[in-house]
Design a protein around this motif. Structure first.
Motif, short mmCIF file in Angstrom:
data_model
loop_
_atom_site.label_atom_id
_atom_site.label_comp_id
_atom_site.label_asym_id
_atom_site.label_seq_id
_atom_site.Cartn_x
_atom_site.Cartn_y
_atom_site.Cartn_z
N TYR A 254 40.18 20.07 36.73
CA TYR A 254 38.74 20.26 36.94
C TYR A 254 38.39 19.11 38.01
O TYR A 254 38.97 18.25 38.27
N ARG A 280 28.86 17.21 35.70
CA ARG A 280 29.08 18.57 36.09
C ARG A 280 30.58 18.55 36.24
O ARG A 280 31.03 17.67 36.94
N THR A 282 33.60 21.65 37.86
CA THR A 282 34.41 23.03 38.41
C THR A 282 35.73 23.19 38.08
O THR A 282 36.46 22.25 38.32
N ARG A 350 34.39 21.08 47.36
CA ARG A 350 33.21 21.97 46.93
C ARG A 350 32.10 21.20 46.80
O ARG A 350 32.46 19.98 46.06
#
Length: 350
Positions: A254, A280, A282, A350
């Motif tokens: 991640y 957070r 991703t 990202r």
């Protein structure tokens, strides 16, 4: 770490029947754009190659395995940490060991060493999940400092952590002023799957004082966090890992951002309180989706490439800005497991 006991139980019967005659293996890097696509694990991650060169080897009568952490060293070498407290120096090109140092605590007892940072002055910051602890060592293995640890993160009954489920990952954020350690699993009283990340701030005299603490949630409470590494822009690469008999390892990578997360140092129990912002994250890839590149496994795996991946470091960037990421598996000195290095390229834009 907890998987050592689980894997030892599952593989006890398999080990006796395992053939260890096969020599070290390595897959070649892709030579063309078409080959590179064949090496893709996801749109963000590709696997250049893997190497089993150190599997079931020794160096100066020391077993080279049980590897739990990696870190770039000075002069282009690679530092590799065993959870049996051996600190190896490896040639970064061939992976051949060139030195080994035995680490210990203040009483000379071995540690369950899990995380490693080579600091800017060449000293080693090493986390152990025995207490847990973070100590600074000289290149020769002498203890120079020991960092403070919040009481709640200590192993019960001193704190609320469970034995072998504490500090696994260790990384220094860009600029070198903030050190971060990741717990492997949740504290007692926290929601399962909610893992605490502890930071320290470097003081003017070169020591570290306690800093903010953040909460990270794994996708499944059965998954733990074996490693975390800071990216050049201050985000984190985070590994989540678990094991299931019959299907083998789950290993996911991640990209996480702690910069807007709530400081949870003063939150006694993390149980989904409103206003607590988690780190957070991703998903970059599930490593089971990577090509096998001819890898084999001595245990049942959803992808024979996988093993007990535990160490991770960023070794640089390629000409396209992708991170060069090196992973290593901990074979637990088990005949049915493999010490394997994985060479990844990771897009973290990202």
């Amino acid at each position: 770490m907890r998987l050592r006991t689980v894997l030892a139980t599952v593989t006890a019967g398999l080990a006796a029947a395992t053939c260890l005659a096969a020599g070290p293996a390595a897959a070649a890097a892709p030579a063309s754009a078409s080959a590179a696509r064949d090496h893709a694990c996801s749109p963000s991650v590709s696997l250049d190659r893997f190497s089993d060169a150190l599997d079931k080897t020794t160096y100066r009568d020391t077993y080279v395995g049980n590897l739990s952490a990696l870190a770039p060293d000075r002069r282009g070498d690679l530092a590799a940490l065993s959870d049996r407290s051996q600190l190896f120096t490896l040639d970064s090109r061939t992976l051949k060991p060139t030195s080994v140092v035995q680490l210990a605590d203040e009483n000379g007892a071995p540690l369950d060493s899990e995380g490693l940072v080579v600091d800017r002055d060449g000293t080693r910051l090493v986390s152990s999940e025995t207490e847990p602890s973070v100590r600074r060592y000289s290149r020769g293995g002498r203890i120079l400092d020991r960092l403070p640890v919040p009481a709640a993160l200590r192993v019960a009954p001193a704190g609320r952590a469970t034995t072998n489920q504490t500090f696994e990952g260790l990384t220094l954020l860009p600029g070198g002023r903030t050190l971060l350690a990741s717990m492997e699993y949740a504290l007692s009283g926290d929601t399962p799957g909610t893992v605490r990340f502890q930071t320290w701030q470097r003081t003017r005299d070169g020591h570290f004082r306690l800093g903010a603490q953040y909460a990270y949630r794994t996708d499944d409470p059965t998954l733990g966090v074996p490693e975390v590494q800071a990216t050049p822009d201050g985000r984190l690469l985070v590994l989540e890992r678990g094991y299931s008999a019959g299907t083998g390892m789950t290993v996911r990578l991640y990209l996480a951002d702690p910069r807007r997360a709530t400081d949870t140092g003063g939150v006694e129990n993390l149980t989904g309180q409103p206003g607590v912002r988690l780190i957070r994250k991703t998903l970059l890839t599930d490593l089971a989706a990577c090509p096998t590149l001819g890898a084999t496994s001595r245990l049942p795996q959803s992808n024979p490439l996988l093993d007990n991946i535990e160490g991770m470091t960023i070794t640089g960037q390629d000409t396209r800005g992708r991170l060069r990421v090196l992973l290593v598996s901990d074979d637990n000195q088990n005949p049915a497991q493999t010490t394997r290095f994985y060479y990844l390229r990771v897009r973290a834009d990202r």
